[in-house]
Structures are given as structure tokens and as C-alpha cells.
Design a protein around this motif. Structure first.
Motif, PDB file in Angstrom:
ATOM      1  N   ARG A   1       0.828  -1.206   0.000  1.00  0.00           N
ATOM      2  CA  ARG A   1       0.000   0.000   0.000  1.00  0.00           C
ATOM      3  C   ARG A   1       0.860   1.253   0.000  1.00  0.00           C
ATOM      4  O   ARG A   1       0.624   2.197  -0.764  1.00  0.00           O
ATOM      5  CB  ARG A   1      -0.921  -0.006   1.218  1.00  0.00           C
ATOM      6  CG  ARG A   1      -1.804   1.236   1.329  1.00  0.00           C
ATOM      7  CD  ARG A   1      -2.389   1.403   2.704  1.00  0.00           C
ATOM      8  NE  ARG A   1      -1.289   1.579   3.647  1.00  0.00           N
ATOM      9  CZ  ARG A   1      -1.394   1.362   4.956  1.00  0.00           C
ATOM     10  NH1 ARG A   1      -2.525   0.968   5.472  1.00  0.00           N
ATOM     11  NH2 ARG A   1      -0.356   1.555   5.757  1.00  0.00           N
ATOM     12  N   ASP A   2       1.882   1.266   0.859  1.00  0.00           N
ATOM     13  CA  ASP A   2       2.778   2.432   0.937  1.00  0.00           C
ATOM     14  C   ASP A   2       3.513   2.652  -0.370  1.00  0.00           C
ATOM     15  O   ASP A   2       3.670   3.799  -0.817  1.00  0.00           O
ATOM     16  CB  ASP A   2       3.760   2.261   2.086  1.00  0.00           C
ATOM     17  CG  ASP A   2       3.087   2.260   3.450  1.00  0.00           C
ATOM     18  OD1 ASP A   2       1.921   2.715   3.537  1.00  0.00           O
ATOM     19  OD2 ASP A   2       3.698   1.770   4.414  1.00  0.00           O
ATOM     20  N   GLY A   3       3.947   1.566  -1.002  1.00  0.00           N
ATOM     21  CA  GLY A   3       4.634   1.689  -2.296  1.00  0.00           C
ATOM     22  C   GLY A   3       3.727   2.225  -3.373  1.00  0.00           C
ATOM     23  O   GLY A   3       4.124   3.061  -4.205  1.00  0.00           O
ATOM     24  N   LEU A   4       2.470   1.790  -3.381  1.00  0.00           N
ATOM     25  CA  LEU A   4       1.510   2.295  -4.364  1.00  0.00           C
ATOM     26  C   LEU A   4       1.199   3.763  -4.133  1.00  0.00           C
ATOM     27  O   LEU A   4       1.021   4.533  -5.088  1.00  0.00           O
ATOM     28  CB  LEU A   4       0.226   1.456  -4.328  1.00  0.00           C
ATOM     29  CG  LEU A   4       0.340   0.040  -4.862  1.00  0.00           C
ATOM     30  CD1 LEU A   4      -0.919  -0.763  -4.574  1.00  0.00           C
ATOM     31  CD2 LEU A   4       0.653   0.051  -6.349  1.00  0.00           C
ATOM     32  N   ARG A   5       1.166   4.191  -2.888  1.00  0.00           N
ATOM     33  CA  ARG A   5       0.922   5.606  -2.583  1.00  0.00           C
ATOM     34  C   ARG A   5       2.062   6.477  -3.095  1.00  0.00           C
ATOM     35  O   ARG A   5       1.841   7.591  -3.565  1.00  0.00           O
ATOM     36  CB  ARG A   5       0.747   5.811  -1.079  1.00  0.00           C
ATOM     37  CG  ARG A   5      -0.611   5.397  -0.576  1.00  0.00           C
ATOM     38  CD  ARG A   5      -0.766   5.743   0.883  1.00  0.00           C
ATOM     39  NE  ARG A   5      -2.092   5.332   1.324  1.00  0.00           N
ATOM     40  CZ  ARG A   5      -2.394   5.078   2.582  1.00  0.00           C
ATOM     41  NH1 ARG A   5      -1.468   5.207   3.522  1.00  0.00           N
ATOM     42  NH2 ARG A   5      -3.621   4.713   2.910  1.00  0.00           N
ATOM     43  N   LYS A   6       3.271   5.965  -2.986  1.00  0.00           N
ATOM     44  CA  LYS A   6       4.427   6.712  -3.473  1.00  0.00           C
ATOM     45  C   LYS A   6       4.388   6.864  -4.999  1.00  0.00           C
ATOM     46  O   LYS A   6       4.840   7.866  -5.540  1.00  0.00           O
ATOM     47  CB  LYS A   6       5.729   6.027  -3.073  1.00  0.00           C
ATOM     48  CG  LYS A   6       6.037   6.141  -1.601  1.00  0.00           C
ATOM     49  CD  LYS A   6       7.310   5.398  -1.246  1.00  0.00           C
ATOM     50  CE  LYS A   6       7.551   5.435   0.239  1.00  0.00           C
ATOM     51  NZ  LYS A   6       8.734   4.632   0.619  1.00  0.00           N
ATOM     52  N   LEU A   7       3.860   5.858  -5.675  1.00  0.00           N
ATOM     53  CA  LEU A   7       3.759   5.900  -7.142  1.00  0.00           C
ATOM     54  C   LEU A   7       2.669   6.871  -7.598  1.00  0.00           C
ATOM     55  O   LEU A   7       2.756   7.412  -8.697  1.00  0.00           O
ATOM     56  CB  LEU A   7       3.487   4.514  -7.709  1.00  0.00           C
ATOM     57  CG  LEU A   7       4.631   3.518  -7.618  1.00  0.00           C
ATOM     58  CD1 LEU A   7       4.153   2.140  -8.079  1.00  0.00           C
ATOM     59  CD2 LEU A   7       5.816   3.986  -8.445  1.00  0.00           C
ATOM     60  N   ALA A   8       1.654   7.067  -6.790  1.00  0.00           N
ATOM     61  CA  ALA A   8       0.503   7.894  -7.187  1.00  0.00           C
ATOM     62  C   ALA A   8       0.775   9.361  -7.151  1.00  0.00           C
ATOM     63  O   ALA A   8       1.663   9.937  -6.749  1.00  0.00           O
ATOM     64  CB  ALA A   8      -0.694   7.582  -6.303  1.00  0.00           C
TER      65      ALA A   8
END
Length: 113
Positions: free
Chosen positions: A106-113
Motif C-alpha cells: 500500500r505504501d509503495g503504491l501511494r508513493k507511485l501515485a
């Protein structure tokens, strides 16, 4: 005259039911805690196929459906019926969840967004 295998209509396999007593998601794992050959011999071919494939290893409902060639809806109802007889074990969806991995994802996806 040779015997032919007639395909049974889905509503016959499920007795007209479309819902299960317990929620069975596509990723829910099921297994056979102890195999009973006498019990297996008394099952309809479709139910026997599900029972025997779950015997080999814990499998998801979707995987059993695909391997046995039975629709997902019918698979859910038949698996639920087998679980009600305590012949099939339905694993909790939380047994195999690594929440730390999900949080990192989840944290990695937030960084990508």
C-alpha cells in the motif's frame, strides 16, 4: 447399448441454491483434513472431483472450479455442502495474510501515485 455420461444441470447439483451458508471468496482455501474413500464413492461425479482435488493440497475455490471444469457458483455451493459435513475444511481468509506485506505494498503504491 453403451453407457453415456450425462452432464447434470447446475441446479440439480446445488438443489436450486445459489448462496452459501458461509462466505466463500474466490481466493478462499479449502482442503480435506482426512480422506474417506467410502464417502467419496457416494458423491456425484462433480462433487467427488472437487473433494478429491482438494485432498491433494489446499486449493482456492477458483482453482478447484477451473481444475474440475465446474462453474464458480456451483463450486461454491458444493464446497459449502461438503464443508457442512465436516469432510472439507474451509480455511480462514486471515490465516495466510501477511499484513506487513500488504502495508508495504500500500505504501509503495501511494508513493507511485
Amino acid at each position: 447399448m453403451p453407457l453415456r455420461y450425462w452432464k447434470v444441470r447446475p441446479y440439480v447439483l446445488t438443489a436450486g441454491r445459489t448462496r452459501t451458508r458461509t462466505p466463500l471468496l474466490v481466493h478462499t482455501l479449502v482442503s480435506v483434513p482426512y480422506y474417506d474413500a467410502v464417502f467419496a464413492a457416494g458423491l456425484l461425479p462433480e462433487a467427488r472431483s472437487l473433494y478429491e482435488n482438494a485432498r491433494r493440497a489446499a486449493r482456492s475455490v477458483a482453482e478447484l472450479s477451473a481444475v474440475c471444469g465446474i462453474s464458480l457458483g456451483v463450486t461454491r455451493v458444493v464446497v459449502d455442502d461438503l464443508a457442512a459435513t465436516d469432510r472439507l475444511l474451509v480455511h480462514s481468509d486471515h490465516d495466510n495474510v501477511d499484513f506487513r506485506l500488504l502495508e508495504r505494498l500500500r505504501d509503495g503504491l501511494r508513493k507511485l501515485a
